[in-house]
Design a protein around this motif. Structure first.
Motif, PDB file in Angstrom:
ATOM      1  N   PHE A 108       3.068  10.649  -8.377  1.00 48.40           N
ATOM      2  CA  PHE A 108       3.504   9.353  -7.869  1.00 48.40           C
ATOM      3  C   PHE A 108       5.002   9.344  -7.572  1.00 48.40           C
ATOM      4  N   HIS A 109       5.777  10.092  -8.331  1.00 48.58           N
ATOM      5  CA  HIS A 109       7.176  10.302  -7.947  1.00 48.58           C
ATOM      6  C   HIS A 109       7.241  11.056  -6.631  1.00 48.58           C
ATOM      7  N   VAL A 110       6.427  12.102  -6.483  1.00 51.53           N
ATOM      8  CA  VAL A 110       6.413  12.879  -5.238  1.00 51.53           C
ATOM      9  C   VAL A 110       6.086  11.975  -4.056  1.00 51.53           C
ATOM     10  N   LEU A 111       5.110  11.109  -4.220  1.00 55.92           N
ATOM     11  CA  LEU A 111       4.738  10.204  -3.133  1.00 55.92           C
ATOM     12  C   LEU A 111       5.889   9.271  -2.757  1.00 55.92           C
ATOM     13  N   ARG A 112       6.561   8.719  -3.755  1.00 52.80           N
ATOM     14  CA  ARG A 112       7.692   7.830  -3.454  1.00 52.80           C
ATOM     15  C   ARG A 112       8.812   8.584  -2.741  1.00 52.80           C
ATOM     16  N   ASP A 113       9.058   9.814  -3.176  1.00 54.52           N
ATOM     17  CA  ASP A 113      10.102  10.614  -2.546  1.00 54.52           C
ATOM     18  C   ASP A 113       9.721  10.980  -1.111  1.00 54.52           C
ATOM     19  N   TYR A 114       8.467  11.349  -0.898  1.00 54.31           N
ATOM     20  CA  TYR A 114       8.006  11.642   0.464  1.00 54.31           C
ATOM     21  C   TYR A 114       8.147  10.412   1.367  1.00 54.31           C
ATOM     22  N   ALA A 115       7.785   9.250   0.851  1.00 49.55           N
ATOM     23  CA  ALA A 115       7.900   8.033   1.659  1.00 49.55           C
ATOM     24  C   ALA A 115       9.349   7.793   2.069  1.00 49.55           C
ATOM     25  N   ALA A 116      10.295   8.020   1.137  1.00 52.04           N
ATOM     26  CA  ALA A 116      11.710   7.854   1.472  1.00 52.04           C
ATOM     27  C   ALA A 116      12.147   8.875   2.511  1.00 52.04           C
ATOM     28  N   THR A 117      11.679  10.112   2.389  1.00 48.25           N
ATOM     29  CA  THR A 117      12.017  11.155   3.367  1.00 48.25           C
ATOM     30  C   THR A 117      11.478  10.796   4.744  1.00 48.25           C
ATOM     31  N   ALA A 161      10.867   7.756   5.873  1.00 46.41           N
ATOM     32  CA  ALA A 161      11.649   6.629   6.397  1.00 46.41           C
ATOM     33  C   ALA A 161      13.001   7.096   6.914  1.00 46.41           C
ATOM     34  N   GLU A 162      13.666   7.973   6.160  1.00 43.63           N
ATOM     35  CA  GLU A 162      14.969   8.495   6.594  1.00 43.63           C
ATOM     36  C   GLU A 162      14.859   9.297   7.878  1.00 43.63           C
ATOM     37  N   GLY A 163      13.733   9.965   8.081  1.00 42.81           N
ATOM     38  CA  GLY A 163      13.550  10.786   9.266  1.00 42.81           C
ATOM     39  C   GLY A 163      12.945  10.048  10.437  1.00 42.81           C
ATOM     40  N   ASP A 164      12.779   8.725  10.312  1.00 44.94           N
ATOM     41  CA  ASP A 164      12.195   7.913  11.385  1.00 44.94           C
ATOM     42  C   ASP A 164      10.857   8.480  11.840  1.00 44.94           C
ATOM     43  N   SER A 165      10.022   8.803  10.875  1.00 43.40           N
ATOM     44  CA  SER A 165       8.702   9.355  11.160  1.00 43.40           C
ATOM     45  C   SER A 165       7.843   8.324  11.899  1.00 43.40           C
ATOM     46  N   PRO A 166       6.960   8.780  12.772  1.00 42.40           N
ATOM     47  CA  PRO A 166       6.033   7.837  13.419  1.00 42.40           C
ATOM     48  C   PRO A 166       5.057   7.193  12.450  1.00 42.40           C
ATOM     49  N   TYR A 167       4.989   7.722  11.233  1.00 39.10           N
ATOM     50  CA  TYR A 167       4.084   7.161  10.222  1.00 39.10           C
ATOM     51  C   TYR A 167       4.732   6.047   9.403  1.00 39.10           C
ATOM     52  N   VAL A 168       5.996   5.727   9.655  1.00 40.72           N
ATOM     53  CA  VAL A 168       6.691   4.715   8.857  1.00 40.72           C
ATOM     54  C   VAL A 168       5.920   3.393   8.789  1.00 40.72           C
ATOM     55  N   LEU A 223       3.511   3.274   5.892  1.00 44.08           N
ATOM     56  CA  LEU A 223       3.965   3.543   4.535  1.00 44.08           C
ATOM     57  C   LEU A 223       3.792   2.370   3.566  1.00 44.08           C
ATOM     58  N   PRO A 224       4.087   1.126   3.936  1.00 47.17           N
ATOM     59  CA  PRO A 224       3.930   0.043   2.952  1.00 47.17           C
ATOM     60  C   PRO A 224       2.521  -0.030   2.364  1.00 47.17           C
ATOM     61  N   ALA A 225       1.515   0.087   3.207  1.00 43.70           N
ATOM     62  CA  ALA A 225       0.143   0.024   2.696  1.00 43.70           C
ATOM     63  C   ALA A 225      -0.173   1.240   1.834  1.00 43.70           C
ATOM     64  N   LEU A 226       0.247   2.421   2.279  1.00 40.65           N
ATOM     65  CA  LEU A 226      -0.025   3.635   1.511  1.00 40.65           C
ATOM     66  C   LEU A 226       0.655   3.597   0.145  1.00 40.65           C
ATOM     67  N   MET A 227       1.884   3.110   0.097  1.00 41.62           N
ATOM     68  CA  MET A 227       2.598   3.080  -1.175  1.00 41.62           C
ATOM     69  C   MET A 227       2.072   1.982  -2.094  1.00 41.62           C
ATOM     70  N   ALA A 228       1.572   0.897  -1.535  1.00 43.56           N
ATOM     71  CA  ALA A 228       0.930  -0.125  -2.365  1.00 43.56           C
ATOM     72  C   ALA A 228      -0.339   0.446  -2.999  1.00 43.56           C
ATOM     73  N   GLN A 229      -1.074   1.223  -2.223  1.00 43.28           N
ATOM     74  CA  GLN A 229      -2.262   1.873  -2.772  1.00 43.28           C
ATOM     75  C   GLN A 229      -1.874   2.870  -3.866  1.00 43.28           C
ATOM     76  N   ALA A 230      -0.790   3.620  -3.642  1.00 45.02           N
ATOM     77  CA  ALA A 230      -0.322   4.577  -4.653  1.00 45.02           C
ATOM     78  C   ALA A 230       0.054   3.860  -5.950  1.00 45.02           C
ATOM     79  N   GLN A 231       0.661   2.697  -5.849  1.00 46.00           N
ATOM     80  CA  GLN A 231       1.051   1.954  -7.040  1.00 46.00           C
ATOM     81  C   GLN A 231      -0.176   1.539  -7.843  1.00 46.00           C
ATOM     82  N   ARG A 232      -1.239   1.125  -7.155  1.00 48.11           N
ATOM     83  CA  ARG A 232      -2.468   0.761  -7.851  1.00 48.11           C
ATOM     84  C   ARG A 232      -3.104   1.975  -8.514  1.00 48.11           C
ATOM     85  N   LEU A 233      -3.046   3.104  -7.844  1.00 46.41           N
ATOM     86  CA  LEU A 233      -3.614   4.326  -8.409  1.00 46.41           C
ATOM     87  C   LEU A 233      -2.845   4.761  -9.653  1.00 46.41           C
ATOM     88  N   GLU A 234      -1.518   4.662  -9.610  1.00 47.71           N
ATOM     89  CA  GLU A 234      -0.712   5.055 -10.763  1.00 47.71           C
ATOM     90  C   GLU A 234      -1.040   4.183 -11.973  1.00 47.71           C
TER      91      GLU A 234
END
Length: 290
Positions: free
Chosen positions: A131-140, A142-149, A152-163
């Motif tokens: 879950f730390h890895v996921l948060r760090d990847y999400a920040a990377t 966002a910083e890289g202006d990925s087309p997947y940005v 990310l909010p939905a994916l990270m909300a799901q990650a929080q529930r999983l954790e």
């Protein structure tokens, strides 16, 4: 200096060298090298901060894994280069691990790694908390202006529930990258290779990763949990396992998204992202529907 030039200048060779690229790696450049006395695999790769890969950790984990009898011997190392003994065998595919006899061998090897590697591990060691890895990847991303940005909010909300569902954990020394290509069979036994992401972790991450990366059927997952823990899985264990399996699939997905931005290897990461998004969606549905 080319990778081949770096290999030729290593001090362990005797006689004439033959150097051939070794396919399959999607983090490092790998080569099979033969000299007058042996064959070896040479892995060329520096630290990869965006993937939290630190080569000192790979080296110490590889040495401990060999001492524990689960991985080939480290023959030489220097900055950016790791040389390991060549295993004359075949790389597994997901279809191999979907067959119970091979899955039994794989689980026994993973359990041995979890149990025995800490006995031989020396020096500093990392923790791999997905879950730390996921948060760090999400920040990377966002910083890289990925087309997947936008996703990310939905994916990270799901990650929080999983954790939250995983809860407190037992800690073992995990491989943390149980793709089928990291298992080799020499005709007699299995070997586990590539310790880039090794670190202390919940055993549920390796078990969930083994299932998610190899498309295991539900009956195989039930067998996996009972064989590993020595008891029939109850509802609480199933929920924690399914949460970690979904997290493992999400980690592979975000790993691929980050690789789309940062990797220079010749690999179709976009297609790999799409495939892993589907795996994650199925794992999340199984968690939410349980």
């Amino acid at each position: 200096m080319t990778p081949e030039d770096r290999i030729r200048h290593l001090p362990l060779w005797q006689g004439r060298l033959e150097i051939a690229p070794l396919g399959g790696g999607i983090t490092n450049r790998n080569f099979v090298v033969s000299d007058a006395t042996r064959r070896a695999v040479v892995r060329i790769g520096d630290d990869i901060p965006v993937h939290q890969i630190l080569r000192f950790n790979e080296l110490s984990a590889s040495r401990a894994a060999h001492a524990a009898g689960v991985s080939p011997e480290v023959l030489h190392h220097e900055p950016g280069v790791l040389v390991i003994d060549f295993i004359d065998g075949r790389t597994l595919a997901a279809e191999d691990l979907q067959k119970r006899p091979m899955l039994e061998q794989a689980l026994a090897l993973v359990a041995r790694a979890h149990r025995d590697i800490p006995r031989y591990l020396r020096g500093p060691a990392l923790v791999f908390w997905v879950f730390h890895v996921l948060r760090d990847y999400a920040a990377t991303l966002a910083e890289g202006d990925s087309p997947y940005v936008p996703r990310l909010p939905a994916l990270m909300a799901q990650a929080q529930r999983l954790e939250a569902a995983v809860g407190p954990i037992e800690m073992v020394f995990g491989h943390n990258d149980l793709l089928p290509a990291n298992f080799l069979h020499d005709g007699t036994r299995l070997w586990l290779i590539d310790w880039d992401y090794a670190g202390f972790n919940s055993p549920l991450f390796d078990l969930g990763g083994l299932a998610a990366n190899n498309g295991l059927a539900p009956e195989d997952e039930a067998w996996l949990l009972q064989a590993y823990f020595g008891r029939r899985p109850d509802a609480a264990l199933w929920r924690r396992y399914r949460a970690m399996k979904a997290a493992a699939a999400l980690r592979e997905t975000l790993w691929s998204m980050v690789s789309e931005l940062h990797s220079e290897l010749d690999f179709d990461f976009t297609a790999y992202t799409r495939a892993n998004l589907e795996i994650f969606a199925a794992a999340l549905a199984a968690f939410e529907g349980a």
